[in-house]
Design a protein around this motif. Structure first.
Motif, PDB file in Angstrom:
ATOM      1  N   GLU A 254      -5.585   5.060  -1.900  1.00  0.00           N
ATOM      2  CA  GLU A 254      -4.472   4.932  -2.733  1.00  0.00           C
ATOM      3  C   GLU A 254      -4.397   4.100  -4.182  1.00  0.00           C
ATOM      4  OE1 GLU A 254      -1.438   4.517  -0.190  1.00  0.00           O
ATOM      5  OE2 GLU A 254      -2.320   4.861   1.170  1.00  0.00           O
ATOM      6  N   SER A 255      -5.890   3.832  -4.614  1.00  0.00           N
ATOM      7  CA  SER A 255      -6.074   3.150  -5.622  1.00  0.00           C
ATOM      8  C   SER A 255      -6.343   4.184  -7.179  1.00  0.00           C
ATOM      9  CB  SER A 255      -6.891   2.044  -5.194  1.00  0.00           C
ATOM     10  OG  SER A 255      -6.544   0.396  -4.589  1.00  0.00           O
TER      11      SER A 255
ATOM     12  N   THR B  64       4.163  -2.083  -8.875  1.00  0.00           N
ATOM     13  CA  THR B  64       3.097  -1.840  -8.195  1.00  0.00           C
ATOM     14  C   THR B  64       3.521  -1.837  -7.033  1.00  0.00           C
ATOM     15  OG1 THR B  64       1.197  -2.902 -10.227  1.00  0.00           O
ATOM     16  CG2 THR B  64       0.662  -1.743  -7.809  1.00  0.00           C
TER      17      THR B  64
ATOM     18  N   GLN C 294       4.461   1.829  -5.031  1.00  0.00           N
ATOM     19  CA  GLN C 294       4.442   2.319  -3.759  1.00  0.00           C
ATOM     20  C   GLN C 294       5.330   3.074  -2.808  1.00  0.00           C
ATOM     21  OE1 GLN C 294       1.916   2.863  -1.327  1.00  0.00           O
ATOM     22  NE2 GLN C 294       0.610   1.375  -2.618  1.00  0.00           N
TER      23      GLN C 294
ATOM     24  N   ALA D  21      -4.195  -1.215  -1.135  1.00  0.00           N
ATOM     25  CA  ALA D  21      -4.094  -0.717  -3.237  1.00  0.00           C
ATOM     26  C   ALA D  21      -3.365  -1.638  -4.159  1.00  0.00           C
ATOM     27  CB  ALA D  21      -3.873   0.793  -2.364  1.00  0.00           C
TER      28      ALA D  21
ATOM     29  N   ALA E 155      -5.173  -4.264  -5.103  1.00  0.00           N
ATOM     30  CA  ALA E 155      -6.327  -3.444  -6.207  1.00  0.00           C
ATOM     31  C   ALA E 155      -5.783  -3.152  -7.842  1.00  0.00           C
ATOM     32  CB  ALA E 155      -7.068  -2.943  -5.878  1.00  0.00           C
ATOM     33  N   VAL E 156      -4.786  -2.644  -7.531  1.00  0.00           N
ATOM     34  CA  VAL E 156      -3.652  -1.889  -8.712  1.00  0.00           C
ATOM     35  C   VAL E 156      -3.499  -3.518  -9.471  1.00  0.00           C
ATOM     36  CG1 VAL E 156      -1.896  -0.756  -9.627  1.00  0.00           C
ATOM     37  CG2 VAL E 156      -3.225   0.626  -8.270  1.00  0.00           C
TER      38      VAL E 156
END
Length: 266
Positions: free
Chosen positions: A37-38, A91, A96, A129, A132-133
């Protein structure tokens, strides 16, 4: 027909391998889903604009214009924490929310929820995710801010990290709530509209104390204002704002309970 029968044959002959002891455990599946997903978010042009380009433009605009002159010692010291809070909202909430809304429409959520990943694994993968982003955003936006003269207080880094984690949980829960209850087109409209409104007047870029007195009490309890003001306290003064943290925890808890209650997987 040949391809179909071949696929079925493979599915029939390989369950022993799929169920063997070498199958990945739930933590590994969550990390793989999070990595997938990232990458999907970072490869998507619209998501990249939302996650990187718009925050960079906001940072430059706040440094160039005198909008923040009355709120702190320097423009960049006030602007940088607010833009990092904006990154979190971009994000965790907008990005999302939109991705989950369209995954829901095309049946991706319903399909993945029936796999060994499961519903809880899917949600945790989305949380991975987001983190991470957000880490990529912190490096890019934070690096740009440092080049512009930003010097955050070292003792405020841990409180800021805590606020970012709680804030990302709150905004992710809100994004999932919107995506799980509205149609994808409505999710797209609502998340983008809320992003614009909160960025402009939600206390995230401009401190809530700098907004009109009549609306300050209302703005101060929004998750955007709590995260923005909390990061400014941490990175400017080196202290954790307990009120901001409690506000974010309340939003994360309430939005999570609402998402669990009303989220529709298809």
């Amino acid at each position: 027909m040949r391809a179909t029968s071949g696929t079925q044959g493979a599915a029939v002959t390989s369950p022993s391998r799929a169920t063997s002891g070498s199958a990945a455990g739930l933590p590994a599946r969550i990390l793989r889903q999070g990595a997938y997903e990232s990458l999907a978010m970072l490869r998507n042009g619209e998501q990249l604009v939302l996650a990187i380009v718009l925050p960079l433009l906001a940072l430059a605009a706040l440094v160039i214009t005198p909008l923040l002159d009355a709120h702190g010692p320097s423009r960049i010291d006030i602007a940088a924490p607010g833009v990092l809070a904006l990154c979190t909202m971009s994000t965790a909430f907008t990005g999302q929310g939109i991705a989950t809304g369209f995954d829901r429409r095309y049946g991706v959520l319903r399909f993945l929820s029936t796999t060994p990943l499961g519903r809880s694994g899917l949600i945790l993968g989305k949380a991975v995710a987001v983190v991470a982003v957000l880490a990529v955003q912190l490096v890019v936006i934070g690096g740009a801010a440092v080049l512009l003269g930003w010097s955050p207080r070292p003792e405020g880094i841990l409180p800021a990290a805590l606020l970012l984690l709680v804030g990302s949980a709150a905004f992710t829960a809100l994004g999932l709530l919107v995506a799980g209850t509205l149609r994808p087109e409505a999710t797209l409209a609502v998340t983008n509209l809320v992003w614009i409104l909160l960025a402009a007047a939600g206390g995230i870029l401009i401190p809530a104390s700098g907004l009109p007195t009549a609306v300050e009490p209302l703005i101060s309890v929004l998750p955007s204002a709590a995260l923005g003001d909390g990061l400014r306290s941490a990175l400017l003064d080196g202290v954790l704002d307990p009120i901001a943290c409690l506000v974010l925890l309340a939003w994360a808890s309430l939005a999570s309970l609402a998402a669990i209650r009303w989220f529709k997987w298809s």
